[in-house]
Design a protein around this motif. Structure first.
Motif, PDB file in Angstrom:
ATOM      1  N   ARG A   1       0.614  -1.369  -0.015  1.00 13.45           N
ATOM      2  CA  ARG A   1       0.055   0.608   0.006  1.00 13.45           C
ATOM      3  C   ARG A   1       0.860   1.184  -0.145  1.00 13.45           C
TER       4      ARG A   1
ATOM      5  N   GLY B   1      -3.051   4.677   4.032  1.00 10.89           N
ATOM      6  CA  GLY B   1      -3.970   4.606   4.302  1.00 10.89           C
ATOM      7  C   GLY B   1      -3.139   3.381   5.440  1.00 10.89           C
ATOM      8  N   SER B   2      -4.514   2.485   5.943  1.00 11.95           N
ATOM      9  CA  SER B   2      -4.809   1.855   6.909  1.00 11.95           C
ATOM     10  C   SER B   2      -4.928   0.542   7.282  1.00 11.95           C
TER      11      SER B   2
ATOM     12  N   PRO C   1      -3.593   7.739  11.101  1.00  7.54           N
ATOM     13  CA  PRO C   1      -4.144   8.067  10.352  1.00  7.54           C
ATOM     14  C   PRO C   1      -5.221   7.921  11.053  1.00  7.54           C
ATOM     15  N   ASP C   2      -5.632   7.399  12.065  1.00  6.93           N
ATOM     16  CA  ASP C   2      -7.292   8.207  12.952  1.00  6.93           C
ATOM     17  C   ASP C   2      -7.171   8.760  13.571  1.00  6.93           C
TER      18      ASP C   2
ATOM     19  N   TYR D   1      -0.018   0.869  10.335  1.00  4.22           N
ATOM     20  CA  TYR D   1      -0.518   2.529   8.739  1.00  4.22           C
ATOM     21  C   TYR D   1       0.301   2.845   7.771  1.00  4.22           C
TER      22      TYR D   1
END
Length: 480
Positions: free
Chosen positions: A200, A203-204, A228-229, A209
């Motif tokens: 990736r 994102g996570s 990220p959250d 992540y």
């Protein structure tokens, strides 16, 4: 590393192999050193070539040579470097791996190296760790960071180990992959997740992540700090009102170190003794426990003494503790007391308002505050706690907090008022009720409730029996 030979768990070995295969393909060489007793410090995976130096002083030179041949996994000793602690210009050197990593340089632009160390090196905000991360960033890019507990069986399962993949510095820093696993996680799920994460660009995933906007070179790489959250939730904090740091509202209270300040330890019976509060004295329910036979007592100088309204937090927050910081507000009945080094004590500054105090206490108990402080290690640092962004109440929220505080006060005092009124003797004279169900009974009456006809224990009619209708419609007279 432990004194005896240590081997990584099978799942951690496979994660290391996956990381090298994706980030730095080639035959991996494991470089380590022997302990002072001549024992091997690390047992490499079976397929990998291993080089073992007789002492840690030769690791940097050997690493420079081996990096020219292919990817390298460096496993330096995790010992404290007491010999260089007092040398000029080396005040920050505390561990052997500090010197080893500081001396490592890429052999060419394609050099790749994995490093196995305690997580402390990568997450700590201490000047020593920050300086070392900056030094490494001058020559290396950080491609991936793997945090794990229970990944080396010879080390306590709560100890956090970090495997960091470095590559020779490029003109543009690539995105960084971060993964965290625990010994209770399903191995197959972790491996599949890491495989997806490596592919990736942002994102996570469930366990990790991708960091696209890379932090400054010396900043902590704590797992939660850059998730990220968490970054998104931190941006949403402004919805409460303005933001400030906890250090603007509170100051740290000095703590007593039970080792360095052992001369102050005493017994409860000694004049001037005060209770020394530890982490386990701060209960999850938000209060301070009562003193027990196991409590510690000290003769503390005045500047260490807690005051009513001070916040006291657990300094150690285990990986299995519930989300949110565990804290309590010191009350009059908890004092006199002093905080130990296993706690963090905070005192409101003079300009801090009651509304700010209430909101701070509520916010610190949230999972977001817990993650912003960082849980990649067991210890919470005062520095990071005081840098924590906290919301400030606007006028509407301040009014709501006041209303909630008033309602809570009424709810807490109402039972006390009721108990007080119930405890007062009644001044009313008992009335003779015509309805059944009175709890008053005559002397010797066998019935707990007064029926229309009752008898004494001797069988004679009770003298307080009330009139009842006769079969003919009249009223029977009360028996004599």
């Amino acid at each position: 590393m432990p004194e005896e030979s240590g081997a990584a768990s099978p799942v951690f070995e496979r994660l290391l192999a996956m990381g090298f295969a994706h980030l730095a393909p080639g035959q991996v060489t494991v470089l380590t050193a022997r302990s002072e007793e001549g024992q091997s410090l690390f047992e490499p995976p079976a397929p990998w070539h291993s080089v073992e130096e007789p002492s840690w002083e030769g690791l940097a030179a050997s690493a420079a040579r081996l990096l020219g041949q292919g990817p390298l996994l460096l496993v330096p000793p995790w010992l404290r470097d007491t010999a260089t602690r007092s040398m000029p210009g080396r005040a920050g050197a505390r561990f052997v791996y500090d010197d080893v990593l500081r001396a490592c340089r890429p052999a060419d632009t394609g050099s790749a190296m994995g490093v196995l160390t305690p997580a402390e090196l990568w997450v700590s905000d201490s000047p020593r760790a920050v300086e070392l991360r900056r030094t490494l960033a001058e020559h290396w890019d950080t491609l991936a960071v793997l945090y794990g507990t229970g990944v080396i069986p010879q080390i306590h399962r709560s100890y956090v180990v970090a495997a960091v993949f470095l590559k020779a510095k490029q003109a543009h820093r690539p995105p960084m992959k971060v993964l965290r696993i625990r010994d209770t996680d399903d191995s197959a799920s972790v491996e599949k997740d890491f495989e997806v994460l490596l592919q990736r660009g942002g994102g996570s995933t469930r366990y990790g992540y991708v960091v696209r906007e890379l932090p400054p070179s010396g900043e902590s790489l704590d797992f939660d700090r850059h998730h990220p959250d968490v970054v998104s939730q931190q941006a949403d904090l402004a919805g409460f009102g303005s933001l400030t740091t906890l250090g603007e509202l509170y100051e740290a209270v000095p703590r007593i170190n039970m080792t360095a300040d052992a001369q102050w330890l005493t017994t409860e019976e000694q004049p001037g003794a005060v209770r020394l509060l530890g982490g386990r004295d701060v209960l999850r329910g938000g209060s301070i426990s009562l003193a027990t036979d196991e409590s510690y007592w000290v003769k503390a100088p005045p500047r260490y003494l807690l005051r009513p309204g001070d916040l006291i937090l657990r300094e150690i927050h285990g990986p299995h503790d519930p989300p949110g910081l565990i804290l309590a507000e010191a009350a009059e009945q908890d004092l006199p007391a002093a905080p130990s080094h296993r706690t963090i004590a905070l005192r409101p500054r003079d300009g801090t308002t009651p509304q700010q105090i209430r909101l701070v206490a509520q916010f610190l108990r949230t999972p977001l505050a817990d993650r912003l402080v960082g849980r990649s290690t067991l210890h919470i640092t005062v520095k990071r706690l005081l840098e924590l962004p906290v919301p400030q109440p606007d006028d509407a929220l301040a009014t709501a907090l006041d209303d909630l505080a008033a309602a809570r006060h009424r709810l807490e005092t109402w039972p006390r008022r009721r108990r007080h009124s119930w405890a007062q003797p009644s001044r009313r004279k008992p009335r003779h009720k015509l309805a059944t169900g009175s709890s008053t009974r005559a002397a010797g009456c066998a019935s707990a409730w007064r029926p229309r006809h009752c008898s004494t224990t001797s069988g004679t009619p009770c003298a307080h029996a009330i009139p009842s209708p006769s079969p003919t419609g009249g009223v029977r007279q009360k028996p004599a």
